[in-house]
Scaffold this motif. Structure first.
Motif, PDB file in Angstrom:
ATOM      1  N   LYS A  21       0.801  -1.217   0.000  1.00  0.00           N
ATOM      2  CA  LYS A  21       0.000   0.000   0.000  1.00  0.00           C
ATOM      3  C   LYS A  21       0.840   1.276   0.000  1.00  0.00           C
ATOM      4  O   LYS A  21       0.539   2.230  -0.731  1.00  0.00           O
ATOM      5  CB  LYS A  21      -0.944  -0.012   1.202  1.00  0.00           C
ATOM      6  N   ILE A  50      -9.422  -2.322  -8.909  1.00  0.00           N
ATOM      7  CA  ILE A  50      -9.699  -2.417  -7.471  1.00  0.00           C
ATOM      8  C   ILE A  50     -10.260  -1.085  -6.981  1.00  0.00           C
ATOM      9  O   ILE A  50      -9.625  -0.033  -7.149  1.00  0.00           O
ATOM     10  CB  ILE A  50      -8.415  -2.777  -6.695  1.00  0.00           C
ATOM     11  N   GLU A  52     -10.569   0.153  -3.963  1.00  0.00           N
ATOM     12  CA  GLU A  52      -9.757   0.817  -2.930  1.00  0.00           C
ATOM     13  C   GLU A  52      -8.564   1.551  -3.532  1.00  0.00           C
ATOM     14  O   GLU A  52      -8.142   2.597  -3.026  1.00  0.00           O
ATOM     15  CB  GLU A  52      -9.283  -0.205  -1.899  1.00  0.00           C
ATOM     16  N   LYS A 343      -8.867 -11.587  -5.585  1.00  0.00           N
ATOM     17  CA  LYS A 343      -8.544 -10.648  -4.519  1.00  0.00           C
ATOM     18  C   LYS A 343      -7.038 -10.469  -4.443  1.00  0.00           C
ATOM     19  O   LYS A 343      -6.263 -11.293  -4.957  1.00  0.00           O
ATOM     20  CB  LYS A 343      -9.074 -11.134  -3.161  1.00  0.00           C
ATOM     21  N   ASN A 355      -7.329  -7.660   2.772  1.00  0.00           N
ATOM     22  CA  ASN A 355      -7.376  -8.027   1.362  1.00  0.00           C
ATOM     23  C   ASN A 355      -8.445  -7.198   0.668  1.00  0.00           C
ATOM     24  O   ASN A 355      -9.415  -6.766   1.286  1.00  0.00           O
ATOM     25  CB  ASN A 355      -7.593  -9.536   1.169  1.00  0.00           C
ATOM     26  N   TRP A 356      -8.220  -6.952  -0.610  1.00  0.00           N
ATOM     27  CA  TRP A 356      -9.131  -6.171  -1.427  1.00  0.00           C
ATOM     28  C   TRP A 356      -9.629  -7.034  -2.578  1.00  0.00           C
ATOM     29  O   TRP A 356      -8.853  -7.765  -3.200  1.00  0.00           O
ATOM     30  CB  TRP A 356      -8.438  -4.937  -2.011  1.00  0.00           C
ATOM     31  N   ARG A 357     -10.892  -6.927  -2.868  1.00  0.00           N
ATOM     32  CA  ARG A 357     -11.461  -7.657  -3.991  1.00  0.00           C
ATOM     33  C   ARG A 357     -11.064  -6.981  -5.300  1.00  0.00           C
ATOM     34  O   ARG A 357     -11.140  -5.755  -5.427  1.00  0.00           O
ATOM     35  CB  ARG A 357     -12.986  -7.690  -3.849  1.00  0.00           C
TER      36      ARG A 357
END
Length: 367
Positions: A21, A50, A52, A343, A355-357
């Motif tokens: 990140k 994504i 996010e 993900k 975790n991000w999808r």
């Protein structure tokens, strides 16, 4: 400990994608320093897919985006993007789905590209039937030879025709020059300037016939530093957000950082010099010849073969890599690699904590 090593890697099944990140944030910040006005940035979201990550870009003050699939466009609508250009001429059911996006996410100004009067007419018919007029950009073929109409009299006539249609409104020109990726910047710039000159001339001709001066959206990642020096045009890099070793090798003037790695493990020791990892071509983009991945913690490893679920490496001494050893790899092409995963794991300070999808990897979210 190296920046990429994870203290809790044992909790992550492989193969997997890990997004770092803080490095994403640094890449976004670097992008902003490479242009005079952040409002001229229109990143393509095909790389991350994504929500996010898009929100991180929005938080940096960037509000305009490009997308290629309806799902990517819906992701932009879901996060409240201000402006979203579909860099793809919708035909057939895609036109109806684009209309549905416009209706479902009114806070986002959607638009698309067109390169043919029949496609434009079909779009116009559907939008006009709902009392709407969709902003459109004429997609120009400046040498990519994939889509678009060559800038010149035919493109000028298409722009004029668009202005007569009830359901579309011509607002600009779109010129993607993805075929220009010479490593030598002087050569790349010379070719980019030559490809852009007729776009500029077309824009002048449009203004000369009494229509508003068209907005110009030009370039991708390789030509971004060149187009960034021009005035009043929008630029559309995409890969910057995660970066990969293909662009790192080919575009040395752009010092973005690797921010997304594939994680794999040794699953078998073949002999004294050969090991097998669980990183098949279902897990890393396979459209390029080998090597398709470079391993940060085994840079001298030689890729021997790859199949759907397996990757065989030649190493100096296989005893250095016991079964279960974690390998951290930089893909050659990150964009289609991300699309292989449902993900990503999110890391900070050498540990994964979320975790991000990859929400837009599918062809359909809701619309």
């Amino acid at each position: 400990m190296e920046w990429y090593e994870l203290t809790n890697a044992g909790q992550i099944d492989s193969p997997a994608i890990v997004v770092y990140k803080d490095r994403v944030k640094e890449n976004i910040s670097l992008l902003k320093t490479m242009i005079d006005d952040v409002q001229r940035l229109r990143p393509h979201v095909k790389t991350s897919k994504i929500a996010e990550v898009v929100q991180m870009i929005q938080e940096a003050g960037i509000q305009q985006f490009k997308f290629a699939t309806v799902a990517e466009g819906e992701m932009l609508g879901m996060v409240g993007a201000k402006d979203a250009l579909m860099a793809y001429q919708p035909v057939g059911p895609k036109v109806v789905r684009l209309l549905a996006l416009v209706q479902k996410y009114p806070q986002t100004s959607f638009s698309c590209v067109v390169d043919h009067p029949e496609a434009a007419f079909a779009i116009s018919e559907i939008f006009a039937a709902q009392g709407r007029r969709l902003p459109v950009y004429v997609d120009l073929n400046v040498g990519m030879n994939r889509t678009g109409i060559k800038p010149g009299p035919a493109a000028l006539e298409l722009y004029r025709y668009l202005d007569t249609l009830e359901g579309v409104q011509p607002v600009g020109l779109h010129a993607y020059d993805g075929h220009l990726h010479d490593t030598e910047m002087a050569i790349r710039k010379e070719r980019c300037d030559a490809a852009y000159a007729p776009v500029e001339a077309l824009a002048a001709d449009i203004a000369a016939m009494g229509l508003p001066a068209p907005v110009i959206v030009a370039g991708g990642t390789p030509t971004f530093p060149i187009h960034a020096t021009r005035k009043d045009i929008s630029c559309s890099p995409g890969t910057f957000v995660f970066w990969d070793f293909g662009y790192a090798d080919n575009l040395p003037e752009q010092p973005f950082q690797w921010a997304a790695l594939v994680i794999s493990r040794v699953i078998s020791i073949i002999d004294a010099q050969h090991i097998c990892l669980d990183l098949g071509h279902k897990s890393v983009a396979a459209e390029n010849p080998q090597p398709r991945v470079q391993f940060l913690n085994a840079p001298a490893a030689e890729l021997i073969s790859q199949s759907e679920e397996h990757l065989v490496l030649k190493v100096k001494d296989s005893s250095l890599y016991p079964v279960g050893t974690v390998f951290y790899g930089v893909p050659k092409h990150i964009c289609p690699t991300i699309a292989l995963y449902e993900k990503v794991y999110v890391a900070a300070e050498n540990a994964v904590s979320a975790n991000w999808r990859v929400i837009a990897r599918d062809r359909q979210i809701i619309v």
